[in-house]
Scaffold this motif. Structure first.
Motif, mmCIF file in Angstrom:
data_model
loop_
_atom_site.group_PDB
_atom_site.id
_atom_site.type_symbol
_atom_site.label_atom_id
_atom_site.label_comp_id
_atom_site.label_asym_id
_atom_site.label_seq_id
_atom_site.Cartn_x
_atom_site.Cartn_y
_atom_site.Cartn_z
ATOM 1 N N GLN A 94 0.832 -1.207 0.000
ATOM 2 C CA GLN A 94 0.000 0.000 0.000
ATOM 3 C C GLN A 94 0.864 1.254 0.000
ATOM 4 O O GLN A 94 0.579 2.224 -0.711
ATOM 5 N N MET A 97 2.384 1.720 -3.414
ATOM 6 C CA MET A 97 1.431 2.274 -4.378
ATOM 7 C C MET A 97 1.437 3.794 -4.320
ATOM 8 O O MET A 97 1.369 4.473 -5.351
ATOM 9 N N ALA A 101 3.510 5.944 -7.267
ATOM 10 C CA ALA A 101 2.641 6.869 -7.993
ATOM 11 C C ALA A 101 3.214 8.284 -7.941
ATOM 12 O O ALA A 101 3.208 9.011 -8.944
ATOM 13 N N ARG A 213 -0.270 2.576 -9.628
ATOM 14 C CA ARG A 213 -1.215 1.951 -8.693
ATOM 15 C C ARG A 213 -1.911 0.748 -9.337
ATOM 16 O O ARG A 213 -2.100 -0.288 -8.681
ATOM 17 N N TYR A 217 -1.432 -3.118 -7.942
ATOM 18 C CA TYR A 217 -2.620 -3.890 -7.557
ATOM 19 C C TYR A 217 -2.655 -5.214 -8.321
ATOM 20 O O TYR A 217 -2.885 -6.281 -7.729
ATOM 21 N N LEU A 235 -7.199 2.735 -3.412
ATOM 22 C CA LEU A 235 -6.085 3.556 -3.884
ATOM 23 C C LEU A 235 -6.087 3.649 -5.402
ATOM 24 O O LEU A 235 -5.715 4.683 -5.974
ATOM 25 N N VAL A 236 -6.493 2.573 -6.065
ATOM 26 C CA VAL A 236 -6.590 2.597 -7.526
ATOM 27 C C VAL A 236 -7.765 3.472 -7.969
ATOM 28 O O VAL A 236 -7.631 4.332 -8.845
#
Length: 246
Positions: A94, A97, A101, A213, A217, A235-236
């Protein structure tokens, strides 16, 4: 007792009272200055050397040398916490991500023609590494992300993102190494990197950020439990990304 010396040096370095190249007083002078024993002074110097704040030379009567502040101790500390599994795989993924990003977003706005060439050469090395197996391929893959973080220019993103990537790889490398579809996995990685590369070339920061992201995932959602998977999905979705089809 030794902590008094450690605190003094840390505070003096932080305030600029002590600068790289300066010298601390000798052991005898530190004993007198802080009214503590020689053993405590030596313990303080050992701690400060481990923190890479000072360097002592045997039989050097000029006193320990103040060193430039380094991120090395922070990196080692985080790496140790990750190796000791203080952080779960889900927490690491997490955070990555978010960090990757951000790295992609920064790189898209700051990249130079020379840096684009460096990324192209890295992707060529990734393709050349495929016949040598996943270990060689993984090193080139890691370099791709390091290059992007360097292009972005944010030292915190470089530091924490790099440590997080290394920790994740160490946690699941056996599963990847033993997978029967290694070639498919490597080809998918190259395809994802190409998409990020194109977004950075186009200076499309939001797309480059979203791709980080989505890709993470896709790679790691199956390795975490349902609750953490949903956090990753959020988050995506937060950046307008799409989840893989079931």
């Amino acid at each position: 007792m030794f902590q008094r010396v450690v605190d003094y040096v840390q505070n003096a370095v932080a305030s600029g009272e002590l600068r790289p190249g300066d010298r601390l007083p000798s052991e005898r002078e530190l004993v007198e200055k802080f009214s503590i024993g020689r053993t405590s002074v030596r313990e303080a110097l050992r701690v400060l050397e481990n923190m890479e704040l000072v360097r002592s030379q045997p039989r050097d009567h000029r006193g320990p040398l103040i060193l430039p502040v380094s991120v090395g101790p922070v990196r080692r500390g985080i790496s140790m916490l990750a190796a000791a599994k203080v952080f779960s795989l889900a927490e690491l993924v997490q955070f990555r991500m978010i960090a990757d990003a951000s790295a992609n977003l920064l790189a898209a706005s700051r990249r130079t023609p020379e840096q684009i060439v460096a990324l192209e050469r890295n992707m060529a090395r990734m393709r050349q590494a495929m016949p040598r197996g996943y270990e060689a391929f993984g090193r080139a893959d890691m370099e791709f992300h390091e290059l992007i973080a360097d292009i972005g220019g944010n030292q915190l993103v470089q530091l924490y993102g790099g440590v997080t990537r290394e920790a994740i790889v160490s946690l699941i490398q056996a599963a990847v190494r033993d997978a029967s579809d290694q070639t498919a996995h490597m080809l998918q990685t190259i395809q994802h990197h190409r998409a990020v590369f194109d977004a950075i070339c186009d200076q499309d920061g939001p797309r480059a950020s979203r791709l980080a992201r989505e890709t993470l995932y896709a790679y790691y959602a199956d390795h975490v439990d349902a609750e953490d998977r949903e956090i990753m999905a959020e988050l995506v979705r937060e950046c307008g990304g799409r989840l893989p089809s079931a």
